[in-house]
Design a protein around this motif. Structure first.
Motif, short mmCIF file in Angstrom:
data_model
loop_
_atom_site.label_atom_id
_atom_site.label_comp_id
_atom_site.label_asym_id
_atom_site.label_seq_id
_atom_site.Cartn_x
_atom_site.Cartn_y
_atom_site.Cartn_z
N ALA A 1 0.83 -1.20 0.00
CA ALA A 1 0.00 0.00 0.00
C ALA A 1 0.86 1.25 0.00
O ALA A 1 0.55 2.24 -0.67
CB ALA A 1 -0.92 -0.01 1.21
N ALA A 2 1.97 1.22 0.74
CA ALA A 2 2.88 2.36 0.75
C ALA A 2 3.42 2.63 -0.65
O ALA A 2 3.51 3.79 -1.09
CB ALA A 2 4.02 2.10 1.74
N ASP B 1 -16.16 2.22 5.81
CA ASP B 1 -16.13 3.49 5.10
C ASP B 1 -16.08 4.70 6.03
O ASP B 1 -16.17 5.84 5.57
CB ASP B 1 -17.38 3.61 4.21
CG ASP B 1 -17.37 2.62 3.06
OD1 ASP B 1 -16.29 2.40 2.50
OD2 ASP B 1 -18.44 2.08 2.73
N GLY B 2 -15.92 4.46 7.35
CA GLY B 2 -16.02 5.55 8.30
C GLY B 2 -15.07 6.70 8.05
O GLY B 2 -15.48 7.88 8.03
N ALA B 3 -13.80 6.42 7.86
CA ALA B 3 -12.81 7.48 7.67
C ALA B 3 -13.06 8.25 6.37
O ALA B 3 -12.97 9.48 6.34
CB ALA B 3 -11.40 6.90 7.69
N VAL C 1 -6.74 7.04 -0.26
CA VAL C 1 -7.20 5.68 0.08
C VAL C 1 -6.77 4.75 -1.03
O VAL C 1 -6.78 5.11 -2.22
CB VAL C 1 -8.74 5.65 0.25
CG1 VAL C 1 -9.25 4.21 0.34
CG2 VAL C 1 -9.16 6.43 1.47
N HIS C 2 -6.36 3.53 -0.65
CA HIS C 2 -6.03 2.51 -1.65
C HIS C 2 -6.64 1.20 -1.22
O HIS C 2 -6.45 0.76 -0.08
CB HIS C 2 -4.51 2.36 -1.78
CG HIS C 2 -4.10 1.32 -2.77
ND1 HIS C 2 -3.79 0.01 -2.40
CD2 HIS C 2 -3.98 1.36 -4.13
CE1 HIS C 2 -3.48 -0.68 -3.48
NE2 HIS C 2 -3.58 0.12 -4.54
N ASP C 3 -7.38 0.57 -2.13
CA ASP C 3 -8.03 -0.72 -1.85
C ASP C 3 -7.37 -1.83 -2.64
O ASP C 3 -6.92 -1.65 -3.79
CB ASP C 3 -9.51 -0.66 -2.23
CG ASP C 3 -10.32 0.24 -1.31
OD1 ASP C 3 -10.05 0.22 -0.10
OD2 ASP C 3 -11.22 0.95 -1.80
N ALA C 4 -7.31 -3.01 -2.00
CA ALA C 4 -6.77 -4.19 -2.65
C ALA C 4 -7.46 -5.43 -2.10
O ALA C 4 -8.00 -5.41 -0.99
CB ALA C 4 -5.26 -4.29 -2.44
N VAL C 5 -7.46 -6.50 -2.87
CA VAL C 5 -8.04 -7.78 -2.45
C VAL C 5 -7.02 -8.87 -2.75
O VAL C 5 -6.41 -8.88 -3.82
CB VAL C 5 -9.37 -8.07 -3.18
CG1 VAL C 5 -9.89 -9.45 -2.79
CG2 VAL C 5 -10.39 -7.00 -2.86
N ASP C 6 -6.84 -9.76 -1.80
CA ASP C 6 -5.90 -10.86 -1.98
C ASP C 6 -6.45 -12.11 -1.29
O ASP C 6 -6.63 -12.11 -0.07
CB ASP C 6 -4.53 -10.49 -1.41
CG ASP C 6 -3.48 -11.57 -1.66
OD1 ASP C 6 -3.65 -12.39 -2.58
OD2 ASP C 6 -2.48 -11.60 -0.91
N GLU D 1 -5.41 3.72 4.41
CA GLU D 1 -5.84 5.10 4.60
C GLU D 1 -4.62 5.94 4.96
O GLU D 1 -3.99 5.72 5.99
CB GLU D 1 -6.89 5.18 5.71
CG GLU D 1 -8.16 4.38 5.40
CD GLU D 1 -9.04 4.18 6.60
OE1 GLU D 1 -10.20 3.77 6.41
OE2 GLU D 1 -8.58 4.43 7.74
N LEU D 2 -4.31 6.89 4.11
CA LEU D 2 -3.19 7.80 4.35
C LEU D 2 -3.73 9.10 4.90
O LEU D 2 -4.55 9.77 4.25
CB LEU D 2 -2.42 8.05 3.05
CG LEU D 2 -1.15 8.90 3.19
CD1 LEU D 2 -0.07 8.13 3.95
CD2 LEU D 2 -0.64 9.32 1.80
#
Length: 264
Positions: A8-9, A60-62, A82-87, A95-96
Motif C-alpha cells: 500500500a505504501a 467506510d467511516g474514515a 485511500v487505496h483498496d486491494a483484495v488478496d 488510509e493515508l
C-alpha cells in the motif's frame, strides 16, 4: 499484514519511516508513520476484513468522515488518500492521513489519572462536537432497536424516548483525544441520541471524579431530561462489556451511574 502494508505504501507513493508499528484489535489494523513524496509527515493505516464484509459503516467511516467534515478546523487529521486491494478472499484498505504528532491523553480509553486541561481545550472540544452534531448523515451509530433491548436489560428501565437525534463521533474517549485538541478514530460515527458523545466521555472519566465533574459542567445536557437516552445507552453499552469480562475497573461506578439513571 506487513506485506500488504508495504504494498500500500508503494501504491500511494509514500515511504514508511523506521519506528514502532501500531497494531489494532485482533491484528485487524496496522498503522505506521510515513512520509509523502514531497516530504510531508503522514500516517498509513491498513485495515483488513473478509472480502464479503468489506463494506458498511466501519469500513467506510474514515472516508465518509473526510467528505462530511474535512479537517474540522484542524481538530481532525485529514484523510489524504485511500487505496483498496483484495488478496485471496481478504480485502485491504489503506488510509493515508495527516500525521498527528501529539500523544493521546491516555493509553487507555478509561482515564486512569486526572488530567489538568485548560478551559480553552474544553471549549474547543465542546465547539468541535457541536459542529459534528450539526452535520446531516444517513450513517447510524446507535440503533433504536439496541436501546430498546439493552437499556431494560442492563439499566432496568424502559428505553427513554429520544427527543433529538444528532450526529456523533460515537467513540470520544481519552485514547482518541490529544492536546492540542485532535479527535481521532472516525470509524463508527453516525446518528445517535443527543448528548451521546458527552455521555461517552463522561463514562470513560468515571474513575476520576474531578474530570467527570468537569465533563458534566462542560456538557450540561448530562443530567437533563434531554440527555437521559444518551446516558442510559452509554451506561448500558459499558455494562454489557462488563458482563463479558471487559472494563471491570468501571463496574462499581457504572452501577452507581445506572442507579442514578433509574431515579431520574
Amino acid at each position: 499484514m506487513r506485506a500488504h502494508h508495504s504494498r500500500a505504501a508503494q501504491a500511494l507513493d509514500v515511504q514508511i519511516e523506521p519506528g514502532e508499528e501500531f497494531w489494532g484489535w485482533a491484528g485487524r489494523t496496522l498503522g505506521a508513520p510515513a512520509r509523502t513524496a514531497d516530504g510531508q509527515p503522514a500516517w498509513l493505516r491498513l485495515v483488513s476484513a473478509p472480502e464479503n464484509k468489506a463494506s458498511g459503516k466501519l469500513w467506510d467511516g474514515a472516508l465518509d468522515a473526510q467528505h462530511a467534515f474535512g479537517d474540522l478546523d484542524g481538530h481532525r487529521p485529514a484523510l489524504l488518500a485511500v487505496h483498496d486491494a483484495v488478496d485471496d478472499g481478504t480485502a485491504y484498505r489503506a488510509e493515508l492521513s495527516v500525521r498527528v504528532d501529539q500523544l493521546v491523553l491516555s493509553d487507555d480509553p478509561i482515564l486512569q489519572h486526572d488530567r489538568q486541561l485548560p478551559d480553552s481545550w474544553w471549549q474547543e472540544l465542546a465547539g468541535t462536537l457541536e459542529k459534528v452534531a450539526a452535520v446531516n448523515t444517513d450513517r447510524v451509530a446507535v440503533r433504536q432497536q439496541y436501546m430498546d433491548r439493552a437499556i431494560p436489560q442492563f439499566i432496568g428501565i424502559p428505553a427513554p424516548a429520544v427527543t433529538c437525534w444528532t450526529t456523533a463521533h460515537s467513540d470520544v474517549h481519552w485514547a482518541n483525544l490529544t492536546k492540542p485538541l485532535r479527535l481521532l478514530d472516525w470509524e463508527g460515527w453516525g446518528r445517535a441520541p443527543e448528548g451521546f458523545d458527552a455521555a461517552t466521555l463522561y463514562a470513560y472519566s468515571l474513575l476520576q471524579p474531578d474530570t467527570a465533574a468537569r465533563v458534566r459542567a462542560v456538557f450540561p445536557i448530562l443530567g437533563s431530561r434531554a440527555g437521559l437516552a444518551a446516558e442510559a445507552t452509554m451506561c448500558a453499552q459499558l455494562l454489557q462489556t462488563v458482563a463479558r469480562g471487559d472494563n471491570l475497573v468501571l463496574k462499581d461506578r457504572l452501577r452507581d451511574w445506572s442507579e442514578e439513571l433509574r431515579q431520574r
